[in-house]
Design an enzyme around this catalytic site. Structure first.
Site, mmCIF file in Angstrom:
data_model
loop_
_atom_site.group_PDB
_atom_site.id
_atom_site.type_symbol
_atom_site.label_atom_id
_atom_site.label_comp_id
_atom_site.label_asym_id
_atom_site.label_seq_id
_atom_site.Cartn_x
_atom_site.Cartn_y
_atom_site.Cartn_z
ATOM 1 N N LYS A 12 0.849 -1.193 0.000
ATOM 2 C CA LYS A 12 0.000 0.000 0.000
ATOM 3 C C LYS A 12 0.898 1.262 0.000
ATOM 4 C CE LYS A 12 -3.723 -2.651 2.040
ATOM 5 N NZ LYS A 12 -4.872 -2.679 2.963
ATOM 6 N N GLU A 96 -9.762 -0.535 -1.583
ATOM 7 C CA GLU A 96 -9.468 0.880 -1.331
ATOM 8 C C GLU A 96 -9.641 1.708 -2.593
ATOM 9 O OE1 GLU A 96 -6.467 -0.550 2.152
ATOM 10 O OE2 GLU A 96 -5.623 0.198 0.272
ATOM 11 N N GLU A 165 -11.402 -10.232 -0.900
ATOM 12 C CA GLU A 165 -11.081 -9.462 0.302
ATOM 13 C C GLU A 165 -12.367 -8.933 0.915
ATOM 14 O OE1 GLU A 165 -8.601 -6.132 -0.658
ATOM 15 O OE2 GLU A 165 -9.909 -5.479 -2.278
ATOM 16 N N SER A 211 -7.146 -9.509 6.341
ATOM 17 C CA SER A 211 -6.314 -9.435 7.551
ATOM 18 C C SER A 211 -5.625 -10.763 7.859
ATOM 19 C CB SER A 211 -7.155 -8.988 8.756
ATOM 20 O OG SER A 211 -7.629 -7.673 8.561
#
Length: 248
Positions: A12, A96, A165, A211
């Site tokens: 990221k 995101e 995800e 996660s």
């Protein structure tokens, strides 16, 4: 033929040159399962640095790209540029990009198609939000997102990894159980069998991206339809080695 386990590390917007070198040096010196494909998703500005020090056992991905080869698109990078510096993968459709930057299914599909046309391999991300899961729409959302990719991918599924995800399990303190993760992966594979082809359903690798840590990776890796991980924060830490080796 068994599907090869594939682990992606998505850095990221983290790190600097020093940390990039340290992470790659740690992975270079580590004993990694040779039967696992390892791909590092590095910030665009550090892709050339990463390529210059990356050992052959690791592959390199950009975290995003645009849908055309060149032009007046300030701040974007193209698949041609990614290939030019020696990276072979790109991550597209990440949650995101969808939730923060407003990318829609059709745009992501265009980007996937152009990346594949340009000779890149693609980690294509899908997944539902907490509101969608609690509203009983998790499968509907994941199927819709995947359906948007199908025509763009065509017969190039061997160059695509799907990354499931669950957005509600990323950095929220909530976690999906291995059973929940396996259930969605199995549903997705069944959808691919009925809506693309049984051979594609058997071939395509589906990563889990909710996660993942060293403490839960081994149990997740034991699930029959989980073919790897797309790892966020843990990919910046030494424990990433344990995650890579979780399927051993």
């Amino acid at each position: 033929m068994p599907r090869k386990f594939v682990v992606g590390g998505n850095w990221k917007m983290n790190g600097d040159q020093k940390q990039a070198r340290e992470i790659i040096e740690n992975l270079t010196n580590a004993t990694l399962d040779p039967n696992v494909e390892v791909i590092l998703g590095v910030p665009a500005i550090y892709l050339p640095l990463a390529k210059s020090v990356l050992p052959a056992k690791l592959e390199l991905a950009a975290q995003n790209c645009w849908k055309v080869a060149k032009g007046a698109f300030t701040g974007e990078i193209s698949p041609a540029m990614i290939k030019d510096i020696g990276a072979t993968w790109v991550i597209l459709g990440h949650s995101e990009r969808r939730t923060i930057f407003g990318e829609k299914d059709d745009l992501i599909a265009e980007k996937i198609g152009h990346a594949l046309d340009s000779g890149l391999k693609v980690i294509a991300c899908i997944g539902e939000t907490l509101e969608e899961r609690e509203g009983g729409k998790a499968e509907e959302v994941v199927y819709r997102q995947t359906k948007a990719f199908v025509s763009a991918i065509g017969d190039r599924w061997s160059n695509v990894v799907l990354a499931y995800e669950p957005v509600w399990a990323i950095g929220t303190g909530k976690t999906a159980t291995p059973q929940q993760a396996q259930e969605m992966h199995a549903c997705l594979r069944n959808w691919l069998s009925g809506n693309v082809s049984p051979s594609v359903a058997e071939l395509v690798r589906i990563q889990y991206g909710g996660s993942v840590t060293a403490s839960n990776a081994k149990e997740l890796a034991g699930s029959p339809d989980i073919d790897g991980f797309l790892v966020g924060g843990a990919s910046l830490k030494p424990e990433f080695v344990d995650i890579v080796n979780a399927s051993s």
